[in-house]
Scaffold this active site. Structure first.
Site, PDB file in Angstrom:
ATOM      1  N   HIS A  36       3.269  -6.560   2.480  1.00  0.00           N
ATOM      2  CA  HIS A  36       2.396  -7.572   3.100  1.00  0.00           C
ATOM      3  C   HIS A  36       2.555  -8.874   2.315  1.00  0.00           C
ATOM      4  O   HIS A  36       2.565  -8.860   1.073  1.00  0.00           O
ATOM      5  CB  HIS A  36       0.921  -7.169   2.965  1.00  0.00           C
ATOM      6  CG  HIS A  36       0.521  -5.947   3.715  1.00  0.00           C
ATOM      7  ND1 HIS A  36      -0.219  -6.005   4.879  1.00  0.00           N
ATOM      8  CD2 HIS A  36       0.724  -4.635   3.465  1.00  0.00           C
ATOM      9  CE1 HIS A  36      -0.450  -4.782   5.307  1.00  0.00           C
ATOM     10  NE2 HIS A  36       0.103  -3.919   4.467  1.00  0.00           N
ATOM     11  N   GLN A  83      -2.330   3.147   2.627  1.00  0.00           N
ATOM     12  CA  GLN A  83      -1.223   2.992   3.577  1.00  0.00           C
ATOM     13  C   GLN A  83      -1.575   3.648   4.904  1.00  0.00           C
ATOM     14  O   GLN A  83      -2.064   4.786   4.938  1.00  0.00           O
ATOM     15  CB  GLN A  83       0.054   3.620   2.992  1.00  0.00           C
ATOM     16  CG  GLN A  83       1.295   3.349   3.849  1.00  0.00           C
ATOM     17  CD  GLN A  83       2.584   3.851   3.197  1.00  0.00           C
ATOM     18  OE1 GLN A  83       2.562   4.457   2.120  1.00  0.00           O
ATOM     19  NE2 GLN A  83       3.706   3.605   3.852  1.00  0.00           N
ATOM     20  N   ASN A 134       0.860  -1.184   0.000  1.00  0.00           N
ATOM     21  CA  ASN A 134       0.000   0.000   0.000  1.00  0.00           C
ATOM     22  C   ASN A 134       0.898   1.236   0.000  1.00  0.00           C
ATOM     23  O   ASN A 134       1.841   1.325   0.798  1.00  0.00           O
ATOM     24  CB  ASN A 134      -0.903  -0.005   1.235  1.00  0.00           C
ATOM     25  CG  ASN A 134      -1.883  -1.163   1.221  1.00  0.00           C
ATOM     26  OD1 ASN A 134      -2.396  -1.527   0.176  1.00  0.00           O
ATOM     27  ND2 ASN A 134      -2.130  -1.750   2.373  1.00  0.00           N
ATOM     28  N   HIS A 147       6.638  -1.214   3.775  1.00  0.00           N
ATOM     29  CA  HIS A 147       6.501  -2.629   4.141  1.00  0.00           C
ATOM     30  C   HIS A 147       5.770  -3.371   3.039  1.00  0.00           C
ATOM     31  O   HIS A 147       4.933  -2.803   2.336  1.00  0.00           O
ATOM     32  CB  HIS A 147       5.761  -2.787   5.468  1.00  0.00           C
ATOM     33  CG  HIS A 147       4.438  -2.088   5.527  1.00  0.00           C
ATOM     34  ND1 HIS A 147       4.327  -0.728   5.745  1.00  0.00           N
ATOM     35  CD2 HIS A 147       3.174  -2.543   5.372  1.00  0.00           C
ATOM     36  CE1 HIS A 147       3.054  -0.387   5.738  1.00  0.00           C
ATOM     37  NE2 HIS A 147       2.324  -1.463   5.504  1.00  0.00           N
TER      38      HIS A 147
HETATM   39  P1  AMP Z   1      -0.712  -0.541   5.679  1.00  0.00           P
HETATM   40  O1  AMP Z   1      -2.178  -0.216   5.558  1.00  0.00           O
HETATM   41  O2  AMP Z   1      -0.158  -1.170   4.448  1.00  0.00           O
HETATM   42  O3  AMP Z   1       0.091   0.639   6.169  1.00  0.00           O
HETATM   43  O4  AMP Z   1      -0.643  -1.691   6.767  1.00  0.00           O
HETATM   44  C1  AMP Z   1      -0.131  -1.543   8.045  1.00  0.00           C
HETATM   45  C2  AMP Z   1      -0.270  -2.891   8.684  1.00  0.00           C
HETATM   46  O5  AMP Z   1       0.478  -2.890   9.891  1.00  0.00           O
HETATM   47  C3  AMP Z   1      -1.713  -3.290   9.060  1.00  0.00           C
HETATM   48  O6  AMP Z   1      -2.050  -4.502   8.409  1.00  0.00           O
HETATM   49  C4  AMP Z   1      -1.655  -3.435  10.574  1.00  0.00           C
HETATM   50  O7  AMP Z   1      -2.469  -4.491  11.059  1.00  0.00           O
HETATM   51  C5  AMP Z   1      -0.187  -3.694  10.830  1.00  0.00           C
HETATM   52  N1  AMP Z   1       0.295  -3.319  12.133  1.00  0.00           N
HETATM   53  C6  AMP Z   1       0.096  -2.141  12.769  1.00  0.00           C
HETATM   54  N2  AMP Z   1       0.690  -2.158  13.980  1.00  0.00           N
HETATM   55  C7  AMP Z   1       1.306  -3.367  14.091  1.00  0.00           C
HETATM   56  C8  AMP Z   1       2.084  -3.993  15.113  1.00  0.00           C
HETATM   57  N3  AMP Z   1       2.376  -3.367  16.262  1.00  0.00           N
HETATM   58  N4  AMP Z   1       2.543  -5.251  14.888  1.00  0.00           N
HETATM   59  C9  AMP Z   1       2.253  -5.885  13.747  1.00  0.00           C
HETATM   60  N5  AMP Z   1       1.528  -5.351  12.738  1.00  0.00           N
HETATM   61  C10 AMP Z   1       1.056  -4.111  12.918  1.00  0.00           C
END
Ligand code: AMP
Ligand code: ZN
Length: 105
Positions: free
Chosen positions: A101, A93, A86, A99
């Protein structure tokens, strides 16, 4: 390192995570809110906001992250998987530290 970045805090160990891989450049851990049976994130240790902030200096790091996806997916028992990056608020995002996924199962 960015002081108010949750993934930088995970990288430094200030916030716990379910880590599945780590080397000098990269960390991978299970997503806290999984959208599939297996859902982990591959994260560069370097704080880069998003794919939109990347340039040619990040080419090797990006390649390394992509090549880790199938390796770690196989280790997690997946025979196939989806990768999602994202990018930007309008790209869905939520955490502004690059990152990838990896989801499957
Ligand atoms: P995005 O929308 O691509 O920025 O995704 C961020 C992702 O980070 C989401 O799927 C969240 O569930 C994940 N996330 C947020 N905080 C944590 C955390 N402390 N440990 C693991 N995953 C996390
Ligand atoms: Zn960060």
């Amino acid at each position: 390192m960015s002081d108010d970045c949750i993934f930088c805090k995970i990288i430094s160990g200030a916030i716990p995570s379910k880590k599945i891989y780590e080397d000098k450049d990269v960390i991978a851990f299970h997503d806290i809110n999984p959208a599939a049976k297996v859902h982990f994130l591959i994260v560069p240790k370097l704080h880069v906001e998003s794919l939109q902030s990347c340039d040619a200096t990040h080419q090797q790091l990006l390649g390394k992250i992509l090549l880790l996806a199938p390796k770690l997916a196989t280790e997690q028992g997946l025979k196939g998987f989806k990768t999602i990056i994202n990018t930007g608020r309008e790209g869905g995002q939520e955490v502004f530290h690059l990152h990838v996924h990896v989801l499957g199962g």
